[in-house]
Design a protein around this motif. Structure first.
Motif, PDB file in Angstrom:
ATOM      1  N   LEU A  93      19.873  -8.989   2.936  1.00  0.00           N
ATOM      2  CA  LEU A  93      19.272  -7.848   3.619  1.00  0.00           C
ATOM      3  C   LEU A  93      18.276  -7.129   2.709  1.00  0.00           C
ATOM      4  CD1 LEU A  93      19.100  -5.886   5.999  1.00  0.00           C
ATOM      5  CD2 LEU A  93      21.030  -4.630   4.991  1.00  0.00           C
ATOM      6  N   ALA A  94      18.637  -6.951   1.450  1.00  0.00           N
ATOM      7  CA  ALA A  94      17.761  -6.226   0.523  1.00  0.00           C
ATOM      8  C   ALA A  94      16.446  -6.965   0.323  1.00  0.00           C
ATOM      9  CB  ALA A  94      18.473  -6.025  -0.811  1.00  0.00           C
ATOM     10  N   TYR A  95      16.492  -8.276   0.169  1.00  0.00           N
ATOM     11  CA  TYR A  95      15.247  -9.031  -0.017  1.00  0.00           C
ATOM     12  C   TYR A  95      14.362  -8.973   1.236  1.00  0.00           C
ATOM     13  CZ  TYR A  95      16.568 -11.122  -4.501  1.00  0.00           C
ATOM     14  OH  TYR A  95      16.895 -11.316  -5.819  1.00  0.00           O
ATOM     15  N   LEU A  96      14.968  -9.017   2.406  1.00  0.00           N
ATOM     16  CA  LEU A  96      14.180  -8.958   3.641  1.00  0.00           C
ATOM     17  C   LEU A  96      13.544  -7.584   3.832  1.00  0.00           C
ATOM     18  CD1 LEU A  96      16.431 -10.993   6.120  1.00  0.00           C
ATOM     19  CD2 LEU A  96      14.357 -11.743   4.925  1.00  0.00           C
ATOM     20  N   VAL A  97      14.277  -6.528   3.502  1.00  0.00           N
ATOM     21  CA  VAL A  97      13.695  -5.180   3.576  1.00  0.00           C
ATOM     22  C   VAL A  97      12.556  -5.055   2.573  1.00  0.00           C
ATOM     23  CG1 VAL A  97      14.139  -2.719   3.222  1.00  0.00           C
ATOM     24  CG2 VAL A  97      15.800  -4.116   4.451  1.00  0.00           C
ATOM     25  N   GLY A  98      12.720  -5.644   1.391  1.00  0.00           N
ATOM     26  CA  GLY A  98      11.653  -5.628   0.398  1.00  0.00           C
ATOM     27  C   GLY A  98      10.405  -6.332   0.889  1.00  0.00           C
ATOM     28  N   ALA A  99      10.574  -7.459   1.591  1.00  0.00           N
ATOM     29  CA  ALA A  99       9.428  -8.181   2.147  1.00  0.00           C
ATOM     30  C   ALA A  99       8.703  -7.333   3.186  1.00  0.00           C
ATOM     31  CB  ALA A  99       9.890  -9.499   2.767  1.00  0.00           C
ATOM     32  N   LEU A 100       9.469  -6.660   4.038  1.00  0.00           N
ATOM     33  CA  LEU A 100       8.874  -5.773   5.037  1.00  0.00           C
ATOM     34  C   LEU A 100       8.090  -4.653   4.355  1.00  0.00           C
ATOM     35  CD1 LEU A 100       8.558  -4.788   7.964  1.00  0.00           C
ATOM     36  CD2 LEU A 100      10.737  -3.562   7.687  1.00  0.00           C
ATOM     37  N   GLY A 101       8.665  -4.067   3.320  1.00  0.00           N
ATOM     38  CA  GLY A 101       7.987  -2.995   2.600  1.00  0.00           C
ATOM     39  C   GLY A 101       6.685  -3.461   1.971  1.00  0.00           C
ATOM     40  N   ALA A 102       6.680  -4.658   1.394  1.00  0.00           N
ATOM     41  CA  ALA A 102       5.452  -5.185   0.798  1.00  0.00           C
ATOM     42  C   ALA A 102       4.355  -5.327   1.851  1.00  0.00           C
ATOM     43  CB  ALA A 102       5.734  -6.535   0.139  1.00  0.00           C
ATOM     44  N   GLY A 103       4.743  -5.763   3.040  1.00  0.00           N
ATOM     45  CA  GLY A 103       3.762  -5.865   4.120  1.00  0.00           C
ATOM     46  C   GLY A 103       3.203  -4.510   4.524  1.00  0.00           C
ATOM     47  N   VAL A 104       4.055  -3.500   4.545  1.00  0.00           N
ATOM     48  CA  VAL A 104       3.598  -2.149   4.897  1.00  0.00           C
ATOM     49  C   VAL A 104       2.628  -1.622   3.843  1.00  0.00           C
ATOM     50  CG1 VAL A 104       4.344   0.247   5.207  1.00  0.00           C
ATOM     51  CG2 VAL A 104       5.653  -1.616   6.248  1.00  0.00           C
ATOM     52  N   VAL A 105       2.867  -1.939   2.566  1.00  0.00           N
ATOM     53  CA  VAL A 105       1.953  -1.521   1.505  1.00  0.00           C
ATOM     54  C   VAL A 105       0.557  -2.103   1.743  1.00  0.00           C
ATOM     55  CG1 VAL A 105       1.409  -1.789  -0.954  1.00  0.00           C
ATOM     56  CG2 VAL A 105       3.721  -1.155  -0.248  1.00  0.00           C
ATOM     57  N   VAL A 106       0.499  -3.356   2.126  1.00  0.00           N
ATOM     58  CA  VAL A 106      -0.798  -3.997   2.392  1.00  0.00           C
ATOM     59  C   VAL A 106      -1.522  -3.287   3.535  1.00  0.00           C
ATOM     60  CG1 VAL A 106      -1.931  -6.130   3.120  1.00  0.00           C
ATOM     61  CG2 VAL A 106      -0.019  -6.222   1.506  1.00  0.00           C
ATOM     62  N   VAL A 107      -0.780  -2.976   4.592  1.00  0.00           N
ATOM     63  CA  VAL A 107      -1.379  -2.263   5.718  1.00  0.00           C
ATOM     64  C   VAL A 107      -1.864  -0.877   5.284  1.00  0.00           C
ATOM     65  CG1 VAL A 107      -0.928  -1.253   7.985  1.00  0.00           C
ATOM     66  CG2 VAL A 107      -0.014  -3.518   7.423  1.00  0.00           C
ATOM     67  N   ALA A 108      -1.076  -0.185   4.496  1.00  0.00           N
ATOM     68  CA  ALA A 108      -1.451   1.147   4.024  1.00  0.00           C
ATOM     69  C   ALA A 108      -2.720   1.103   3.184  1.00  0.00           C
ATOM     70  CB  ALA A 108      -0.305   1.753   3.213  1.00  0.00           C
ATOM     71  N   ALA A 109      -2.831   0.085   2.338  1.00  0.00           N
ATOM     72  CA  ALA A 109      -4.035  -0.052   1.527  1.00  0.00           C
ATOM     73  C   ALA A 109      -5.247  -0.354   2.389  1.00  0.00           C
ATOM     74  CB  ALA A 109      -3.838  -1.166   0.500  1.00  0.00           C
ATOM     75  N   ARG A 110      -5.028  -1.120   3.429  1.00  0.00           N
ATOM     76  CA  ARG A 110      -6.143  -1.479   4.330  1.00  0.00           C
ATOM     77  C   ARG A 110      -6.675  -0.274   5.079  1.00  0.00           C
ATOM     78  NH1 ARG A 110      -9.955  -2.339   6.764  1.00  0.00           N
ATOM     79  NH2 ARG A 110     -10.611  -4.153   8.001  1.00  0.00           N
ATOM     80  N   VAL A 111      -5.790   0.625   5.512  1.00  0.00           N
ATOM     81  CA  VAL A 111      -6.220   1.796   6.301  1.00  0.00           C
ATOM     82  C   VAL A 111      -6.395   3.037   5.433  1.00  0.00           C
ATOM     83  CG1 VAL A 111      -5.074   0.877   8.352  1.00  0.00           C
ATOM     84  CG2 VAL A 111      -3.847   2.503   6.892  1.00  0.00           C
ATOM     85  N   GLY A 112      -6.006   2.956   4.151  1.00  0.00           N
ATOM     86  CA  GLY A 112      -6.177   4.087   3.247  1.00  0.00           C
ATOM     87  C   GLY A 112      -5.225   5.235   3.486  1.00  0.00           C
ATOM     88  N   SER A 113      -3.981   4.933   3.891  1.00  0.00           N
ATOM     89  CA  SER A 113      -2.999   5.972   4.177  1.00  0.00           C
ATOM     90  C   SER A 113      -2.019   6.106   3.019  1.00  0.00           C
ATOM     91  CB  SER A 113      -2.241   5.650   5.467  1.00  0.00           C
ATOM     92  OG  SER A 113      -1.155   6.534   5.654  1.00  0.00           O
ATOM     93  N   PHE A 114      -2.041   7.237   2.322  1.00  0.00           N
ATOM     94  CA  PHE A 114      -1.129   7.457   1.204  1.00  0.00           C
ATOM     95  C   PHE A 114       0.321   7.627   1.661  1.00  0.00           C
ATOM     96  CE2 PHE A 114       0.731  10.104  -2.251  1.00  0.00           C
ATOM     97  CZ  PHE A 114       0.584   9.192  -3.275  1.00  0.00           C
ATOM     98  N   PRO A 115       0.602   8.399   2.728  1.00  0.00           N
ATOM     99  CA  PRO A 115       1.997   8.496   3.191  1.00  0.00           C
ATOM    100  C   PRO A 115       2.580   7.141   3.588  1.00  0.00           C
ATOM    101  CG  PRO A 115       0.696  10.267   4.128  1.00  0.00           C
ATOM    102  CD  PRO A 115      -0.273   9.336   3.478  1.00  0.00           C
ATOM    103  N   LEU A 116       1.775   6.312   4.262  1.00  0.00           N
ATOM    104  CA  LEU A 116       2.255   4.988   4.651  1.00  0.00           C
ATOM    105  C   LEU A 116       2.498   4.124   3.416  1.00  0.00           C
ATOM    106  CD1 LEU A 116       2.933   3.149   7.054  1.00  0.00           C
ATOM    107  CD2 LEU A 116       0.547   2.362   7.021  1.00  0.00           C
ATOM    108  N   LEU A 117       1.651   4.288   2.401  1.00  0.00           N
ATOM    109  CA  LEU A 117       1.839   3.560   1.151  1.00  0.00           C
ATOM    110  C   LEU A 117       3.194   3.902   0.534  1.00  0.00           C
ATOM    111  CD1 LEU A 117       0.701   1.862  -1.265  1.00  0.00           C
ATOM    112  CD2 LEU A 117      -0.098   4.033  -2.222  1.00  0.00           C
TER     113      LEU A 117
END
Length: 449
Positions: A93-117
């Motif tokens: 579970l921890a590794y899968l949540v980590g993978a999801l979080g890494a994907g969210v970081v990429v999206v946050a960087a793409r849209v420039g959202s610090f809270p989402l990052l």
């Protein structure tokens, strides 16, 4: 045992335990290499990415804070899941949540959202929680006099992935150049895939579950579900001076390391260092953290947990002096970060072994979850404060502040050693070897020759 546990693990003959230990260690080593690669690949540029999106150094310290906060927040639910179902479900579970979080970081960087990052980095921290908890999985089936070595072998396994990770940050960044994603976010895209592979390795191969197997081999009186609650784990730590020292050791070591390490890339960038040099310095730091863990484990088993805890305090003090007085010397900062990693390794290995020694088998998973919650919460606060200290004062003053954390640790080590000498070597507090746990505490009820 509960019905779930009986279904999850079959009785294990004591003669088969050595082979089972080797298999369990091999799987944990593989997952640690992958997990270390994923975490280090992303974390090397987390503060730089945060600075780019937020536009200020003061907020860049929130990047490691978010990561360790995520690690801390997941620690207790993960401990609860492991207490109920075993190590394997919690790690997957921890590794899968980590993978999801890494994907969210990429999206946050793409849209420039610090809270989402920050949200993505918090979920990304779940993978660090998995890597940390894996060290305790290695101790589940280990003999008491070899616990520190079992822990250190799994910690060491992170070396390959963790050292390589920061050095592939640059090519990972270049790989997303045509996707409209900032180069500093590229490593997180790679990390997401790596964490998924880690989850598969653990889910398929970590069988039988080491924690459930250890419980099956434990005395009947230690199999009560009530003795495994999170409250029982907290009570076990509160009742043992050595367990309390273990908690302070891992908390101080981790907080000092995270606070200084997280702001080192920013300080290096201020002194003209490029992304490749930053990656090299962080790689050296991570090598110090993991590569010498087996040495720390053998020292903790041979000369004692308290001695290695004292060594940790000394190494951290030297590291903070080197980094804090480096100025624009990239070489001295690199040396300081390397020694900082060594101090962290000594503190984590000795503290983890001491905690496992000091609490009953039935309460260990809960106590270990409490340990990771405490140390990551403190490190999260340290990371947030670190950014403010560097922005308002300097990187040198950050090292001074981190050195202040070592004072209570050193005092507690001396107090525990003095109490042990006064009470005599045979008592819990007096066993300075740290490996004098009763033989019956081992899964087999005997020492291995």
């Amino acid at each position: 045992m509960t019905g779930v546990e009986r279904a999850a693990v079959q009785p294990v003959d004591a003669a088969l335990l050595p082979a089972l230990r080797r298999r369990t260690t091999a799987v944990l080593v593989a997952s640690q290499i992958l997990g270390g690669l994923g975490v280090a690949t992303g974390i090397a540029l987390a503060t730089v990415l945060a600075r780019q999106i937020s536009g200020t150094d003061a907020l860049s310290g929130l990047a490691p804070t978010a990561t360790v906060t995520g690690t801390a927040v997941l620690s207790m639910p993960m401990a609860a899941l492991m207490t109920a179902r075993g190590r394997r479900p919690g790690l997957v579970l921890a590794y899968l949540v980590g993978a999801l979080g890494a994907g969210v970081v990429v999206v946050a960087a793409r849209v420039g959202s610090f809270p989402l990052l920050l949200c993505g980095l918090a979920a990304f921290g779940a993978a660090s929680s998995a890597n940390l908890q894996a060290r305790f999985a290695a101790a589940d089936l280990a003999e008491p006099h070899r616990r520190a070595r079992a822990i250190s072998n799994v910690v060491w396994a992170t070396t390959l992935g963790a050292v390589v990770g920061p050095n592939i940050a640059a090519p990972a960044g270049r790989s997303v150049a045509g996707l409209g994603i900032p180069a500093t976010a590229g490593p997180f895209l790679w990390a997401a895939g790596i964490f998924v592979v880690s989850a598969v390795v653990v889910g398929v191969l970590l069988r039988p579950d080491p924690l459930l197997t250890a419980r099956a081999l434990a005395p009947e009186e230690e199999r009560s579900p009530q003795a495994r609650s999170l409250r029982a784990g907290l009570a076990a730590v509160a009742a043992s001076p050595r367990a309390r020292l273990a908690l302070v050791t891992v908390t101080v070591s981790h907080t000092a390391m995270v606070s200084v390490m997280s702001m080192t890339p920013v300080d290096l960038a201020h002194h003209g260092a490029g992304i490749d040099l930053i990656g090299l310095v962080i790689s050296g730091h991570i090598a110090g953290m993991y590569a010498f863990a087996p040495l720390m484990g053998r020292l903790a088993d041979r000369v004692g947990r308290l001695a290695v805890t004292g060594l940790a305090a000394g190494l951290l003090a030297v590291a903070l002096f080197l980094a804090g007085t480096a100025g624009d010397s990239h070489g001295q900062i690199a040396a300081g970060l390397f020694v900082l990693g060594l101090g962290w390794s000594a503190g984590l290995v000795s503290g983890s072994a001491l905690l496992t020694d000091a609490v009953p088998q039935s309460a260990r998973a809960a106590a270990q979850g409490l340990s990771d919650l405490t140390m990551n919460t403190a490190a999260g606060v340290g990371g947030a404060v670190a950014g403010l200290v560097v922005a308002q004062a300097s990187y040198a003053w950050l090292n001074v502040a981190a050195a202040g954390l070592l004072v209570p640790l050193a005092a507690l080590v001396l107090l525990t050693r003095t109490r042990g000498r006064r009470n005599g070597k045979g008592s819990e507090e007096g066993n300075e070897e740290g490996n004098g746990t009763a033989a019956a505490d081992s899964p087999t009820g005997m020492r291995q020759s």
